[in-house]
Design a protein around this motif. Structure first.
Motif, PDB file in Angstrom:
ATOM      1  N   VAL A  65     -43.260  38.554  19.324  1.00 35.46           N
ATOM      2  CA  VAL A  65     -42.244  39.393  19.964  1.00 35.46           C
ATOM      3  C   VAL A  65     -40.938  38.614  20.013  1.00 35.46           C
ATOM      4  O   VAL A  65     -40.912  37.448  20.429  1.00 35.46           O
ATOM      5  N   PHE A  66     -39.858  39.259  19.590  1.00 34.26           N
ATOM      6  CA  PHE A  66     -38.549  38.611  19.616  1.00 34.26           C
ATOM      7  C   PHE A  66     -38.128  38.291  21.047  1.00 34.26           C
ATOM      8  O   PHE A  66     -38.480  39.003  21.993  1.00 34.26           O
ATOM      9  N   VAL A  67     -37.347  37.231  21.196  1.00 30.72           N
ATOM     10  CA  VAL A  67     -36.711  36.923  22.468  1.00 30.72           C
ATOM     11  C   VAL A  67     -35.580  37.938  22.681  1.00 30.72           C
ATOM     12  O   VAL A  67     -34.707  38.094  21.824  1.00 30.72           O
ATOM     13  N   GLY A  68     -35.604  38.648  23.780  1.00 30.39           N
ATOM     14  CA  GLY A  68     -34.532  39.600  24.058  1.00 30.39           C
ATOM     15  C   GLY A  68     -34.565  40.792  23.114  1.00 30.39           C
ATOM     16  O   GLY A  68     -35.625  41.299  22.748  1.00 30.39           O
ATOM     17  N   GLU A  69     -33.371  41.232  22.687  1.00 37.25           N
ATOM     18  CA  GLU A  69     -33.263  42.413  21.837  1.00 37.25           C
ATOM     19  C   GLU A  69     -33.521  42.045  20.381  1.00 37.25           C
ATOM     20  O   GLU A  69     -32.801  41.202  19.820  1.00 37.25           O
ATOM     21  N   PRO A  70     -34.514  42.661  19.736  1.00 41.42           N
ATOM     22  CA  PRO A  70     -34.837  42.301  18.357  1.00 41.42           C
ATOM     23  C   PRO A  70     -33.656  42.418  17.399  1.00 41.42           C
ATOM     24  O   PRO A  70     -33.439  41.538  16.559  1.00 41.42           O
ATOM     25  N   GLU A  71     -32.889  43.493  17.488  1.00 44.90           N
ATOM     26  CA  GLU A  71     -31.766  43.673  16.552  1.00 44.90           C
ATOM     27  C   GLU A  71     -30.740  42.569  16.718  1.00 44.90           C
ATOM     28  O   GLU A  71     -30.181  42.077  15.730  1.00 44.90           O
ATOM     29  N   ARG A  72     -30.488  42.162  17.943  1.00 50.89           N
ATOM     30  CA  ARG A  72     -29.523  41.079  18.168  1.00 50.89           C
ATOM     31  C   ARG A  72     -30.026  39.773  17.565  1.00 50.89           C
ATOM     32  O   ARG A  72     -29.274  39.055  16.910  1.00 50.89           O
ATOM     33  N   ARG A  73     -31.330  39.467  17.761  1.00 46.94           N
ATOM     34  CA  ARG A  73     -31.887  38.242  17.191  1.00 46.94           C
ATOM     35  C   ARG A  73     -31.797  38.260  15.676  1.00 46.94           C
ATOM     36  O   ARG A  73     -31.486  37.257  15.038  1.00 46.94           O
ATOM     37  N   ILE A  74     -32.063  39.427  15.084  1.00 46.83           N
ATOM     38  CA  ILE A  74     -32.048  39.519  13.618  1.00 46.83           C
ATOM     39  C   ILE A  74     -30.627  39.388  13.087  1.00 46.83           C
ATOM     40  O   ILE A  74     -30.385  38.719  12.072  1.00 46.83           O
ATOM     41  N   ARG A  75     -29.673  40.030  13.738  1.00 50.73           N
ATOM     42  CA  ARG A  75     -28.282  39.955  13.255  1.00 50.73           C
ATOM     43  C   ARG A  75     -27.738  38.531  13.323  1.00 50.73           C
ATOM     44  O   ARG A  75     -26.816  38.176  12.592  1.00 50.73           O
ATOM     45  N   GLU A  76     -28.321  37.702  14.192  1.00 49.38           N
ATOM     46  CA  GLU A  76     -27.907  36.300  14.255  1.00 49.38           C
ATOM     47  C   GLU A  76     -28.344  35.559  12.990  1.00 49.38           C
ATOM     48  O   GLU A  76     -27.631  34.672  12.519  1.00 49.38           O
ATOM     49  N   ASP A  77     -29.491  35.927  12.460  1.00 54.62           N
ATOM     50  CA  ASP A  77     -30.002  35.286  11.235  1.00 54.62           C
ATOM     51  C   ASP A  77     -31.029  36.240  10.623  1.00 54.62           C
ATOM     52  O   ASP A  77     -32.128  36.399  11.151  1.00 54.62           O
ATOM     53  N   TYR A  78     -30.669  36.827   9.480  1.00 58.48           N
ATOM     54  CA  TYR A  78     -31.545  37.834   8.874  1.00 58.48           C
ATOM     55  C   TYR A  78     -32.849  37.233   8.346  1.00 58.48           C
ATOM     56  O   TYR A  78     -33.797  37.973   8.060  1.00 58.48           O
ATOM     57  N   LEU A  79     -32.916  35.911   8.240  1.00 58.81           N
ATOM     58  CA  LEU A  79     -34.175  35.300   7.834  1.00 58.81           C
ATOM     59  C   LEU A  79     -35.277  35.594   8.855  1.00 58.81           C
ATOM     60  O   LEU A  79     -36.465  35.549   8.531  1.00 58.81           O
ATOM     61  N   ARG A  80     -34.879  35.926  10.080  1.00 64.24           N
ATOM     62  CA  ARG A  80     -35.871  36.212  11.112  1.00 64.24           C
ATOM     63  C   ARG A  80     -36.704  37.445  10.778  1.00 64.24           C
ATOM     64  O   ARG A  80     -37.801  37.608  11.324  1.00 64.24           O
ATOM     65  N   ILE A  81     -36.224  38.295   9.889  1.00 62.56           N
ATOM     66  CA  ILE A  81     -37.064  39.409   9.426  1.00 62.56           C
ATOM     67  C   ILE A  81     -38.290  38.850   8.720  1.00 62.56           C
ATOM     68  O   ILE A  81     -39.426  39.247   9.013  1.00 62.56           O
ATOM     69  N   LEU A  82     -38.081  37.936   7.795  1.00 62.12           N
ATOM     70  CA  LEU A  82     -39.210  37.348   7.077  1.00 62.12           C
ATOM     71  C   LEU A  82     -40.057  36.476   8.000  1.00 62.12           C
ATOM     72  O   LEU A  82     -41.283  36.424   7.861  1.00 62.12           O
ATOM     73  N   ARG A  83     -39.422  35.800   8.920  1.00 60.25           N
ATOM     74  CA  ARG A  83     -40.167  34.981   9.876  1.00 60.25           C
ATOM     75  C   ARG A  83     -41.072  35.850  10.754  1.00 60.25           C
ATOM     76  O   ARG A  83     -42.176  35.433  11.121  1.00 60.25           O
ATOM     77  N   PHE A  84     -40.634  37.052  11.086  1.00 60.38           N
ATOM     78  CA  PHE A  84     -41.452  37.967  11.874  1.00 60.38           C
ATOM     79  C   PHE A  84     -42.791  38.212  11.164  1.00 60.38           C
ATOM     80  O   PHE A  84     -43.868  38.139  11.775  1.00 60.38           O
ATOM     81  N   PHE A  85     -42.722  38.479   9.858  1.00 63.50           N
ATOM     82  CA  PHE A  85     -43.949  38.744   9.106  1.00 63.50           C
ATOM     83  C   PHE A  85     -44.725  37.456   8.821  1.00 63.50           C
ATOM     84  O   PHE A  85     -45.951  37.465   8.798  1.00 63.50           O
ATOM     85  N   ARG A  86     -44.006  36.367   8.625  1.00 61.19           N
ATOM     86  CA  ARG A  86     -44.697  35.097   8.412  1.00 61.19           C
ATOM     87  C   ARG A  86     -45.492  34.688   9.651  1.00 61.19           C
ATOM     88  O   ARG A  86     -46.652  34.283   9.566  1.00 61.19           O
ATOM     89  N   PHE A  87     -44.883  34.824  10.827  1.00 61.48           N
ATOM     90  CA  PHE A  87     -45.596  34.471  12.049  1.00 61.48           C
ATOM     91  C   PHE A  87     -46.717  35.459  12.334  1.00 61.48           C
ATOM     92  O   PHE A  87     -47.754  35.095  12.894  1.00 61.48           O
ATOM     93  N   MET A  88     -46.528  36.714  11.941  1.00 65.14           N
ATOM     94  CA  MET A  88     -47.609  37.681  12.054  1.00 65.14           C
ATOM     95  C   MET A  88     -48.805  37.233  11.219  1.00 65.14           C
ATOM     96  O   MET A  88     -49.954  37.300  11.657  1.00 65.14           O
ATOM     97  N   ALA A  89     -48.521  36.757   9.996  1.00 61.58           N
ATOM     98  CA  ALA A  89     -49.600  36.324   9.106  1.00 61.58           C
ATOM     99  C   ALA A  89     -50.327  35.110   9.662  1.00 61.58           C
ATOM    100  O   ALA A  89     -51.558  35.007   9.565  1.00 61.58           O
ATOM    101  N   TRP A  90     -49.600  34.187  10.232  1.00 60.22           N
ATOM    102  CA  TRP A  90     -50.201  32.929  10.694  1.00 60.22           C
ATOM    103  C   TRP A  90     -50.787  33.018  12.101  1.00 60.22           C
ATOM    104  O   TRP A  90     -51.815  32.402  12.389  1.00 60.22           O
ATOM    105  N   TYR A  91     -50.119  33.756  12.994  1.00 60.25           N
ATOM    106  CA  TYR A  91     -50.484  33.701  14.404  1.00 60.25           C
ATOM    107  C   TYR A  91     -50.769  35.059  15.040  1.00 60.25           C
ATOM    108  O   TYR A  91     -51.269  35.111  16.157  1.00 60.25           O
TER     109      TYR A  91
END
Length: 400
Positions: free
Chosen positions: A154-180
Motif C-alpha cells: 500500500v502506498f504511503v498517503g495518496e497513491p497518485e501523489r506518490r507515483i507522480r513523484e517518481d513513475y518508477l513506483r508503478i513498476l515497484r508496486f508490481f515488483r513488491f507485489m511479486a516478492w512480498y
C-alpha cells in the motif's frame, strides 16, 4: 510495541560498530535501521542489505565514521547518502529527507530531523518502517507493521501523489507485489498505476529494465505480471507481449529472469533484438535473448537423442537449454532425458580443419571452406563419429 528479535544482523559486530559511531556523534537513538531490513525481519525473510537513517547531515556522518576508524564513501551526498564499510560490509546511511520538488523521475530534497517527514516521502507503508539498535520498531504511518505481516503493498498517503513523484513506483508496486504481496492487490494503488501508466515513458530504459528484471526474479511473479497486464502497465513496458500462457507455464519450473522475459515475447529474433536494445540490456543479455527466440533450428521436447545432439552442437548449451524450456512451456511436456543430454553431453569439436585438407593437396581458399562445411554436415548427420575422418575427407575430394 513491536520489537525485532532473533536477528543476527542486528547484533553483528560490523552493525554495532557503525551504529556506535553514529550515536557517538548524535546521541542515543540518532540512527535507526530503515526499510528492507526491518520489513524482511518482520516478514521472516532473509536480510541482505542493512540501511540506516539518521538526522545527522552527510558531513557529520562522514566525520563520525572516520573518527571511529571506519571507511566512509560519499556515494550520494547530494541526496544525503554515505556508505559506511565495516568489516568489508557496506551500510548505506541516509540523512532524513523531505521532497522539495519532483518531476516524475528525480527529486530535489532537503534534509530534515523529522522522522515522520522522512517516512511520508517513501513509497509503501511496509518500507516506511524504522528500528533502533535494540530492535524496537517505529511505524510513523501507523500501518506499516500490519502491512508487512499481512503482505499488503500500500502506498504511503495518496497513491497518485506518490507515483507522480517518481513513475518508477508503478513498476515497484508490481515488483513488491511479486516478492512480498499476498492476496488481492490494493485496489486504490492498482487503479492509480493504471491511470498514470503513461508516465512510464518518462523513465530511462535502464531504470525500467532493472526494475522489470527484479520483478521477474521473484519466486513466483505470475500474479503480479497478470495484474500488470490487466492494468495496461505491461503493454506500456512490453507492447510485444501477447498471451501469458507460456510465461505462466515456464515460471513454475524456471526462475531465471531473462528466460522469463523471453517467455513473454514472440519467437522472433528481430523483435527480441528490438526489445533488448529498447531496454538497454547488456550485450550478453541481448545475445542470449535473441538466440533463445530465434525460430530457426527449433528444439522440441519429443526430440530423440541423435536429433538432440545435433541441436546442442549447432546451438550451444545455453541456447539449447533456453529453447527447450520455452518449448516445454508451450507443449506442456517435460523431457528429462533430453534435458540431461543438453546439460551433460560433452559437445565435440570439429575433428578436422584446414591443415588436414592442406596435407591432401587443397590450397587455402574458398574450396577449403566449402569442403569443411560439407564434412561438418555429414559428421553431424552421422551422429558425430569419432573415427574415419581422413577417409571421409578423401571421399569428399573425389566427389564433384
Amino acid at each position: 510495541m513491536t520489537r525485532l528479535t532473533g536477528q543476527p544482523w542486528l547484533t553483528a559486530p560490523a552493525t554495532r560498530a557503525v551504529l556506535d559511531a553514529l550515536e557517538a556523534e548524535g546521541g542515543a537513538g540518532c540512527a535507526r535501521f530503515v526499510g528492507g531490513s526491518v520489513r524482511n525481519a518482520l516478514m521472516g525473510r532473509a536480510v541482505d542489505d542493512v540501511d540506516i537513517a539518521t538526522p545527522l547531515t552527510p558531513e557529520r556522518v562522514i566525520a563520525a565514521l572516520e573518527r571511529a576508524g571506519l571507511k566512509a564513501v560519499p556515494t550520494g551526498v547530494e541526496h544525503g547518502t554515505v556508505t559506511a564499510v565495516a568489516e568489508r560490509r557496506p551500510f548505506e546511511i541516509t540523512t532524513l529527507r523531505r521532497d522539495v520538488s519532483t518531476d516524475g523521475r528525480r527529486a530535489t530534497v532537503a534534509f530534515t530531523d523529522d522522522w515522520a517527514e522522512d517516512a511520508a516521502r517513501r513509497d509503501f507503508r511496509l518500507n516506511a518502517l524504522y528500528a533502533d539498535g535494540d530492535g524496537q520498531v517505529f511505524d510513523p504511518t501507523g500501518l506499516g507493521v500490519e502491512d508487512a505481516q499481512a503482505g499488503r503493498i500500500v502506498f504511503v498517503g495518496e497513491p497518485e501523489r506518490r507515483i507522480r513523484e517518481d513513475y518508477l513506483r508503478i513498476l515497484r508496486f508490481f515488483r513488491f507485489m511479486a516478492w512480498y504481496g499476498r492476496g488481492a492487490p490494493d485496489a486504490e494503488g492498482l487503479a492509480a498505476c493504471a491511470a498514470l501508466k503513461d508516465g512510464l515513458k518518462q523513465l530511462s530504459a535502464e531504470r525500467v529494465s532493472k526494475e522489470l528484471l527484479k520483478l521477474l526474479s521473484a519466486p513466483d511473479p505470475r500474479r503480479a505480471v497478470q495484474a500488470m497486464a490487466d492494468a495496461g502497465v505491461l503493454a506500456e513496458v512490453l507492447p510485444e507481449v501477447g498471451d501469458l500462457a507460456r510465461f505462466a507455464a515456464l515460471s513454475v519450473e524456471h526462475d531465471d529472469p531473462l528466460l522469463r522475459l523471453a517467455a513473454l515475447l514472440p519467437d522472433e529474433a528481430a523483435g527480441a533484438e528490438a526489445v533488448a536494445r529498447r531496454l538497454r540490456l547488456s550485450n550478453a543479455q541481448r545475445a542470449r535473448l535473441v538466440a533463445a527466440l530465434d525460430p530457426s533450428a527449433a528444439v522440441r521436447p519429443t526430440m530423440g537423442p541423435e536429433a538432440g545432439r545435433a541441436a546442442l552442437y549447432r546451438l550451444g548449451r545455453e541456447t539449447a537449454l533456453d529453447r527447450l524450456a520455452l518449448a516445454e512451456a508451450v507443449e506442456g511436456a517435460a523431457s528429462p532425458a533430453l534435458r540431461r543430454l543438453f546439460e551433460t553431453w560433452p559437445i565435440p569439436r570439429m575433428p578436422v580443419g584446414g591443415a588436414d585438407l592442406a596435407r591432401l593437396g587443397v590450397a587455402p581458399g574458398p574450396e577449403t571452406g566449402r569442403l569443411l562445411k560439407r564434412f561438418e554436415e555429414d559428421w553431424i548427420a552421422a551422429d558425430f563419429p569419432a573415427s574415419g575422418h581422413a577417409a571421409r575427407l578423401q571421399q569428399l575430394l573425389e566427389t564433384p
